[in-house]
Scaffold this motif. Structure first.
Motif, PDB file in Angstrom:
ATOM      1  N   VAL A  36      19.788  31.012  27.194  1.00 33.21           N
ATOM      2  CA  VAL A  36      19.535  31.757  28.443  1.00 33.21           C
ATOM      3  C   VAL A  36      20.823  32.085  29.207  1.00 33.21           C
ATOM      4  N   ARG A  37      21.973  31.730  28.650  1.00 33.61           N
ATOM      5  CA  ARG A  37      23.246  31.952  29.358  1.00 33.61           C
ATOM      6  C   ARG A  37      23.482  33.450  29.590  1.00 33.61           C
ATOM      7  N   GLU A  38      23.807  33.808  30.807  1.00 33.28           N
ATOM      8  CA  GLU A  38      23.952  35.227  31.167  1.00 33.28           C
ATOM      9  C   GLU A  38      25.369  35.752  30.967  1.00 33.28           C
ATOM     10  N   THR A  39      26.348  34.864  31.058  1.00 30.78           N
ATOM     11  CA  THR A  39      27.732  35.307  31.015  1.00 30.78           C
ATOM     12  C   THR A  39      28.512  34.477  30.000  1.00 30.78           C
ATOM     13  N   ARG A  40      29.176  35.151  29.103  1.00 27.09           N
ATOM     14  CA  ARG A  40      30.011  34.463  28.114  1.00 27.09           C
ATOM     15  C   ARG A  40      31.413  35.036  28.163  1.00 27.09           C
ATOM     16  N   LEU A 270      35.764  37.837  44.799  1.00 28.88           N
ATOM     17  CA  LEU A 270      34.548  38.037  44.000  1.00 28.88           C
ATOM     18  C   LEU A 270      33.573  39.010  44.658  1.00 28.88           C
ATOM     19  N   ASP A 271      33.529  39.019  45.980  1.00 32.68           N
ATOM     20  CA  ASP A 271      32.634  39.961  46.675  1.00 32.68           C
ATOM     21  C   ASP A 271      33.087  41.405  46.426  1.00 32.68           C
ATOM     22  N   ILE A 272      34.392  41.594  46.421  1.00 36.02           N
ATOM     23  CA  ILE A 272      34.941  42.938  46.210  1.00 36.02           C
ATOM     24  C   ILE A 272      34.674  43.390  44.778  1.00 36.02           C
ATOM     25  N   LEU A 273      34.793  42.448  43.871  1.00 32.06           N
ATOM     26  CA  LEU A 273      34.532  42.734  42.463  1.00 32.06           C
ATOM     27  C   LEU A 273      33.065  43.163  42.274  1.00 32.06           C
ATOM     28  N   ALA A 274      32.158  42.426  42.885  1.00 28.76           N
ATOM     29  CA  ALA A 274      30.733  42.739  42.736  1.00 28.76           C
ATOM     30  C   ALA A 274      30.413  44.092  43.376  1.00 28.76           C
ATOM     31  N   ALA A 275      30.985  44.341  44.540  1.00 28.39           N
ATOM     32  CA  ALA A 275      30.731  45.623  45.211  1.00 28.39           C
ATOM     33  C   ALA A 275      31.315  46.771  44.399  1.00 28.39           C
ATOM     34  N   ALA A 276      32.498  46.559  43.838  1.00 26.81           N
ATOM     35  CA  ALA A 276      33.143  47.612  43.050  1.00 26.81           C
ATOM     36  C   ALA A 276      32.328  47.908  41.800  1.00 26.81           C
ATOM     37  N   ARG A 277      31.811  46.848  41.185  1.00 21.15           N
ATOM     38  CA  ARG A 277      31.018  47.040  39.948  1.00 21.15           C
ATOM     39  C   ARG A 277      29.773  47.892  40.236  1.00 21.15           C
ATOM     40  N   ALA A 278      29.172  47.667  41.419  1.00 24.00           N
ATOM     41  CA  ALA A 278      27.962  48.412  41.768  1.00 24.00           C
ATOM     42  C   ALA A 278      28.285  49.865  42.114  1.00 24.00           C
ATOM     43  N   PRO A 283      35.756  51.207  33.905  1.00 27.96           N
ATOM     44  CA  PRO A 283      35.957  49.793  33.594  1.00 27.96           C
ATOM     45  C   PRO A 283      36.712  49.099  34.738  1.00 27.96           C
ATOM     46  N   ILE A 284      36.293  47.892  35.045  1.00 23.44           N
ATOM     47  CA  ILE A 284      36.924  47.137  36.130  1.00 23.44           C
ATOM     48  C   ILE A 284      37.356  45.779  35.598  1.00 23.44           C
ATOM     49  N   GLY A 285      38.594  45.429  35.908  1.00 23.51           N
ATOM     50  CA  GLY A 285      39.103  44.117  35.527  1.00 23.51           C
ATOM     51  C   GLY A 285      39.540  43.339  36.748  1.00 23.51           C
ATOM     52  N   ALA A 286      39.884  42.086  36.528  1.00 26.71           N
ATOM     53  CA  ALA A 286      40.387  41.260  37.624  1.00 26.71           C
ATOM     54  C   ALA A 286      41.594  40.481  37.130  1.00 26.71           C
ATOM     55  N   TYR A 287      42.502  40.200  38.036  1.00 24.75           N
ATOM     56  CA  TYR A 287      43.707  39.440  37.701  1.00 24.75           C
ATOM     57  C   TYR A 287      43.595  38.061  38.338  1.00 24.75           C
ATOM     58  N   ALA A 317      33.023  32.888  36.392  1.00 19.74           N
ATOM     59  CA  ALA A 317      32.602  33.425  37.697  1.00 19.74           C
ATOM     60  C   ALA A 317      33.163  34.832  37.914  1.00 19.74           C
ATOM     61  N   ILE A 318      34.391  35.047  37.451  1.00 20.20           N
ATOM     62  CA  ILE A 318      35.040  36.361  37.615  1.00 20.20           C
ATOM     63  C   ILE A 318      34.280  37.406  36.779  1.00 20.20           C
ATOM     64  N   LEU A 319      33.886  37.031  35.584  1.00 15.71           N
ATOM     65  CA  LEU A 319      33.110  37.947  34.736  1.00 15.71           C
ATOM     66  C   LEU A 319      31.715  38.157  35.324  1.00 15.71           C
ATOM     67  N   ARG A 320      31.108  37.075  35.799  1.00 11.33           N
ATOM     68  CA  ARG A 320      29.761  37.159  36.371  1.00 11.33           C
ATOM     69  C   ARG A 320      29.739  38.089  37.576  1.00 11.33           C
ATOM     70  N   ALA A 321      30.815  38.059  38.374  1.00 10.29           N
ATOM     71  CA  ALA A 321      30.884  38.906  39.568  1.00 10.29           C
ATOM     72  C   ALA A 321      31.034  40.386  39.215  1.00 10.29           C
TER      73      ALA A 321
END
Ligand code: PBG
Length: 341
Positions: A36-40, A270-278, A283-287, A317-321
């Motif tokens: 059931v893992r959502e993020t790998r 992480l909030d910015i990452l989630a908002a950007a993804r939406a 493609p979006i990455g994080a450092y 968490a970074i990928l999940r966001a």
């Protein structure tokens, strides 16, 4: 025959019924949890930073980042082969030039340290994405991200012209992606224009779009020798307090032709990452920056954190966001662990 008749003691009449929704059912065994893992973490999603300096056969540890070393171009090729063998997605190059000057010449000349390393990596024909950080702070004697005006501020227009030259020379040397990190206005448009004029139409731009003036870059500046000689970067990097402004920065960069966006630092954003993804469809990455990595390493050295679990959890968490890829100093370890999992 019902279960209750079979096991009458399990549900005596009149008892409060057990909840029918029991999330713990799917946590009972590692097989169920993995199911059931959502993020790998996939090794291909990881990008390893490499710090390169002129010379041959040399490696120097970075005091504030355990396990991270500055290397000469030949050693960089060795490291790249090891990363390729681990299945890592790519690497991002930062240069430590032999000489620095007021305008950061070492950043854009044909024989710059990053350009030389890129040519070697390209000739090694690796199955890795080659990213070049496009900035001048490692090459200026004052440590700011571009040439200065008389009043000490960075000259935006002169700087983006030099970023375009830097990107063109990096593309010519073999970069698949150039990554402008200076947070100058108009830098993506200037670089796209420069690349297209030079015929580098297939070189992609990864824009460090939402990059804040973060306290977490300290160890990097130690590694790259790029601490500003005076002042700070708050006149061009973003205020970490502003999320809406980061959306505006990203929209501008997409409009100017960014092929991908980068959010930095990672865990504090992480909030910015989630908002950007939406909001954006590139493609979006994080450092996961030096200070994020060094904090975990330092705590792990003292036995205060489990290194592997802390690095895995924060990257997850970074990928999940919403990040599709992560630049991280732990890329090799994370890739090895991901292959074990
Ligand atoms: C260059 C640049 C920096 C980082 C990446 N590109 C330093 C800075 O902005 O001062 C920081 C990366 C890290 O801390 O790991 N502008």
């Amino acid at each position: 025959m019902s279960l209750v008749e079979d096991h009458p003691a399990a549900a005596p009449a009149g008892d409060v019924p057990a909840p029918t929704t029991r999330p713990r059912r799917t946590r009972r065994t590692e097989a169920l949890r993995a199911f059931v893992r959502e993020t790998r973490i996939h090794p291909r999603q990881l990008v390893a930073p490499l710090f390169v300096f002129p010379g041959q056969g040399l490696r120097e540890p970075v005091g504030s980042m355990p396990g991270v070393e500055r290397v000469t171009p030949d050693e960089a090729v060795r490291d790249a082969r090891a990363l390729e063998a681990l299945g890592v997605g790519g690497l991002i190059l930062f240069g430590l030039p032999a000489d620095k000057d007021a305008v950061g010449t070492g950043g854009w000349i044909r024989d710059g340290i990053v350009q030389e390393t890129l040519r070697r990596l390209r000739d090694a024909d690796l199955d890795l994405v080659l990213v070049a950080d496009t900035c001048l702070c490692e090459y200026t004697d004052h440590g700011h991200c571009g040439p200065l005006l008389a009043d000490g501020r960075v000259d935006n227009e002169a700087t983006i012209e030099l970023y375009a030259r830097t990107a063109v020379s990096q593309a010519a040397a073999g970069a698949d992606i150039v990554a402008p990190s200076g947070m100058m206005d108009g830098q993506v448009a200037a670089i796209r224009h420069g690349l297209d004029q030079a015929g580098a139409i297939d070189t992609a731009i990864l824009a460090y779009a939402a990059k804040t003036a973060s306290a977490f870059y300290g160890p990097f500046r130690d590694a790259a020798g790029s601490t500003p000689a005076f002042g700070d970067r708050r006149g061009y990097q973003m205020d970490p307090a502003n999320a809406r402004e980061s959306m505006r920065e990203m929209a501008i960069d997409v409009a100017e032709g960014a092929d991908m966006l980068l959010v930095k630092p990672a865990l504090p954003s992480l909030d910015i990452l989630a908002a950007a993804r939406a909001r954006f469809d590139v493609p979006i990455g994080a450092y996961q920056v030096s200070g994020e990595f060094a904090s975990i390493e330092a705590a792990a050295q003292r036995g205060w954190l489990d290194r592997r679990r802390a690095l895995t959890e924060s990257t997850t968490a970074i990928l999940r966001a919403g990040a599709g890829f992560v630049i991280t100093y732990a890329a090799a370890d994370l890739a090895a662990w991901a292959r074990e999992a």
